[in-house]
Write an enzyme that holds these catalytic residues in place. Structure first.
Site, PDB file in Angstrom:
ATOM      1  N   HIS A  23      10.887  18.459 -18.642  1.00  0.00           N
ATOM      2  CA  HIS A  23      11.428  18.067 -17.342  1.00  0.00           C
ATOM      3  C   HIS A  23      12.941  18.252 -17.365  1.00  0.00           C
ATOM      4  O   HIS A  23      13.578  18.038 -18.393  1.00  0.00           O
ATOM      5  CB  HIS A  23      11.088  16.588 -17.075  1.00  0.00           C
ATOM      6  CG  HIS A  23      11.623  16.085 -15.777  1.00  0.00           C
ATOM      7  ND1 HIS A  23      11.011  16.374 -14.577  1.00  0.00           N
ATOM      8  CD2 HIS A  23      12.729  15.362 -15.477  1.00  0.00           C
ATOM      9  CE1 HIS A  23      11.709  15.821 -13.588  1.00  0.00           C
ATOM     10  NE2 HIS A  23      12.759  15.197 -14.108  1.00  0.00           N
ATOM     11  N   ASP A  57       6.432   6.906  -5.291  1.00  0.00           N
ATOM     12  CA  ASP A  57       7.754   7.491  -5.525  1.00  0.00           C
ATOM     13  C   ASP A  57       8.220   8.275  -4.300  1.00  0.00           C
ATOM     14  O   ASP A  57       9.391   8.208  -3.921  1.00  0.00           O
ATOM     15  CB  ASP A  57       7.753   8.398  -6.758  1.00  0.00           C
ATOM     16  CG  ASP A  57       9.135   9.012  -6.979  1.00  0.00           C
ATOM     17  OD1 ASP A  57      10.075   8.228  -7.209  1.00  0.00           O
ATOM     18  OD2 ASP A  57       9.291  10.233  -6.866  1.00  0.00           O
ATOM     19  N   SER A  95      11.380   6.476 -11.367  1.00  0.00           N
ATOM     20  CA  SER A  95      10.981   7.571 -10.470  1.00  0.00           C
ATOM     21  C   SER A  95      10.582   8.802 -11.285  1.00  0.00           C
ATOM     22  O   SER A  95       9.512   9.393 -11.079  1.00  0.00           O
ATOM     23  CB  SER A  95      12.163   7.878  -9.534  1.00  0.00           C
ATOM     24  OG  SER A  95      12.018   9.121  -8.930  1.00  0.00           O
ATOM     25  N   LYS A 102       6.253  10.065 -12.473  1.00  0.00           N
ATOM     26  CA  LYS A 102       5.666  11.391 -12.212  1.00  0.00           C
ATOM     27  C   LYS A 102       5.216  12.048 -13.521  1.00  0.00           C
ATOM     28  O   LYS A 102       4.196  12.720 -13.577  1.00  0.00           O
ATOM     29  CB  LYS A 102       6.677  12.271 -11.473  1.00  0.00           C
ATOM     30  CG  LYS A 102       6.831  11.834 -10.014  1.00  0.00           C
ATOM     31  CD  LYS A 102       7.940  12.536  -9.283  1.00  0.00           C
ATOM     32  CE  LYS A 102       9.281  12.015  -9.677  1.00  0.00           C
ATOM     33  NZ  LYS A 102      10.382  12.218  -8.769  1.00  0.00           N
ATOM     34  N   ARG A 132      15.360   5.430  -0.605  1.00  0.00           N
ATOM     35  CA  ARG A 132      16.591   5.332  -1.416  1.00  0.00           C
ATOM     36  C   ARG A 132      17.633   6.314  -0.925  1.00  0.00           C
ATOM     37  O   ARG A 132      18.832   6.025  -0.885  1.00  0.00           O
ATOM     38  CB  ARG A 132      16.278   5.611  -2.894  1.00  0.00           C
ATOM     39  CG  ARG A 132      15.580   4.457  -3.585  1.00  0.00           C
ATOM     40  CD  ARG A 132      15.038   4.875  -4.934  1.00  0.00           C
ATOM     41  NE  ARG A 132      16.060   5.366  -5.819  1.00  0.00           N
ATOM     42  CZ  ARG A 132      15.855   6.280  -6.780  1.00  0.00           C
ATOM     43  NH1 ARG A 132      14.657   6.791  -6.974  1.00  0.00           N
ATOM     44  NH2 ARG A 132      16.835   6.675  -7.553  1.00  0.00           N
TER      45      ARG A 132
HETATM   46  N1  URA Z   1      14.912  12.759  -9.899  1.00  0.00           N
HETATM   47  C1  URA Z   1      13.832  11.997  -9.578  1.00  0.00           C
HETATM   48  O1  URA Z   1      12.687  12.437  -9.661  1.00  0.00           O
HETATM   49  N2  URA Z   1      14.067  10.726  -9.169  1.00  0.00           N
HETATM   50  C2  URA Z   1      15.284  10.189  -9.064  1.00  0.00           C
HETATM   51  O2  URA Z   1      15.414   9.039  -8.702  1.00  0.00           O
HETATM   52  C3  URA Z   1      16.394  11.004  -9.387  1.00  0.00           C
HETATM   53  C4  URA Z   1      16.170  12.291  -9.810  1.00  0.00           C
END
Ligand code: URA
Length: 424
Positions: free
Chosen positions: A82, A161, A183, A187, A168
């Site tokens: 990631h 999310d 967050s 995932k 947010r």
């Molecule tokens: N990337 C994400 O997936 N979530 C965040 O809050 C910030 C960056």
């Protein structure tokens, strides 16, 4: 349980229980908790933080809010990669075939562009015919057949999310370590991998602007991994200038192919080698040094390049038909000196303006546009020498706006190191 009590508890800097956190996430998804109540709680979390246990419980409640992908049909250790997002970041396109060529299973779900940063799925769609919308059975079949697959995230992966992130974004609550960590990690947990290697970007083109906050985020994600029995490794890397030279979808695919042919820029190639070596060492349970030797060998003998070609063919792409714009403007420097800084996020924004990114979810991307930097931090440039090329499509961009992203000074202050540290 009631939401007002929970908000007040966080306002008073108290810790929330697992049950309270689950109540909030379930209630927000079911619309029994409103946007204004959730905004208020998010702001209290932003100001007063969350401890390790609360952050792990928040991640847990979020990742169970939708589909959870079961990769148990794949044999061996499943490694995910990631990136927290950066300008010109095409590392996945190099790393995935590289680790798969070393025998590491690489099932990857990727996202589209967010703000000024591009997304892997948009880059891959620059290749005509390449399809990324694959169902889970085909995804598993592909990994079993060729060792890797790259698909877009399914519609119902972590809906909590999606909803919280959108809120947010408009309530000034993006910049909170527990909220960012939960967050990202929700995932990753829902995507099913057992080891997750995170390229955590630090600098003016990244969400984390300084090393201290990047460290905090890295530790928070490693701790969430521990609480969920997953190995998480964070590699902190520089994002004070674009990665490689190319920004823009087709241009980035071309540059990734150059790297796989040992002909790409040093910075992105080195980063891809380090991340791949970490992934291979965990995937095959061997030392970093041994993994590094394998990675270098598979770059040299082009096995990684051939793996990329196999991936493109399997997912229906025709590389020969990929186009970059043939309207190219060569932008010349107005000064002589060293490039000492680059406004990375603004360059990302410029590519978005050219049509290479979206302002709204429905926008269509022009894959053929972008920028290619001829000079990067530490390089010497002479007046009238080319500093960047603009690949233009149907939308214009002011040349001065591009030029102003480069700071040129007589003194070379280059203290730039791409790979800063590793947290595991
Ligand atoms: N990337 C994400 O997936 N979530 C965040 O809050 C910030 C960056």
């Amino acid at each position: 349980m009631n939401i007002v009590e929970i908000i007040n508890k966080k306002r008073l800097k108290k810790h929330l229980t697992k049950e309270e956190i689950k109540f909030v996430i379930d209630g927000y998804i079911n619309n029994t908790i409103t946007d204004y109540q959730m905004s208020s709680l998010l702001m209290a979390i932003c100001i007063n933080g969350m401890n390790k246990e609360e952050t792990a419980n928040l991640t847990d409640a979020m990742y169970r809010s939708g589909d959870v992908i079961d990769l148990s049909r794949l044999n061996g250790r499943k490694i995910d990669k990631h990136s927290t997002g950066g300008v010109g970041d095409k590392t996945t396109l190099i790393v995935l075939p590289l680790v798969a060529s070393c025998g590491v299973i690489a099932p990857k779900m990727s996202g589209r562009g967010l703000g000024f940063t591009g997304g892997t799925i948009d880059k891959l769609e620059a290749i005509p015919g390449f399809h990324t919308n694959i169902n889970i059975d085909s995804f598993i079949n592909e990994v079993n057949t060729i060792g890797l697959a790259l698909a877009s995230q399914t519609g119902n992966l972590v809906p909590a999310d999606k909803k919280i992130y959108a809120l947010r974004d408009v309530t000034g609550t993006v910049e909170s370590i527990p909220l960012i960590a939960s967050s990202i990690m929700s995932k990753k947990l829902a995507s099913g991998a057992d080891t997750i290697v995170i390229d955590l970007k630090v600098g003016n083109g990244a969400l984390m602007k300084d090393i201290e906050s990047a460290r905090k985020l890295g530790h928070a994600m490693v701790d969430i991994g521990k609480a969920h029995n997953r190995k998480v490794v964070c590699v902190l890397t520089d994002m004070n200038q674009p990665l490689g030279n190319a920004i823009g979808n087709a241009l980035e695919v071309k540059e990734a192919i150059d790297c796989l042919n040992n002909n790409g820029p040093d910075d992105i190639t080195n980063l891809a080698i380090v991340l791949s070596s970490v992934m291979v060492s965990y995937g095959l349970n061997i030392s970093f040094e041994k993994a590094n030797d394998m990675v270098l060998e598979n770059l040299k003998n082009k096995k990684a390049y051939h793996k990329f070609i196999e991936l493109v063919k399997y997912q229906g792409g025709t590389l020969e038909e990929m186009k970059v714009s043939d309207t190219v403007i060569s932008v010349k420097s107005k000064e002589t000196g060293f490039v000492t800084a680059i406004e990375t996020d603004t360059l990302g924004e410029i590519v978005r303006k050219l049509g290479g990114g979206r302002y709204q979810k429905e926008d269509k991307i022009d894959h053929s546009v972008g920028l290619v930097l001829s000079k990067k931090i530490g390089d010497y440039v002479m007046e009238d020498e080319e500093i960047v090329k603009i690949y233009v499509g149907s939308k214009d961009v002011a040349i001065d706006e591009v030029l102003n992203c480069f700071k040129i000074e007589m003194l070379n202050k280059n203290e730039h190191n791409l790979i800063k540290e590793m947290i595991r």
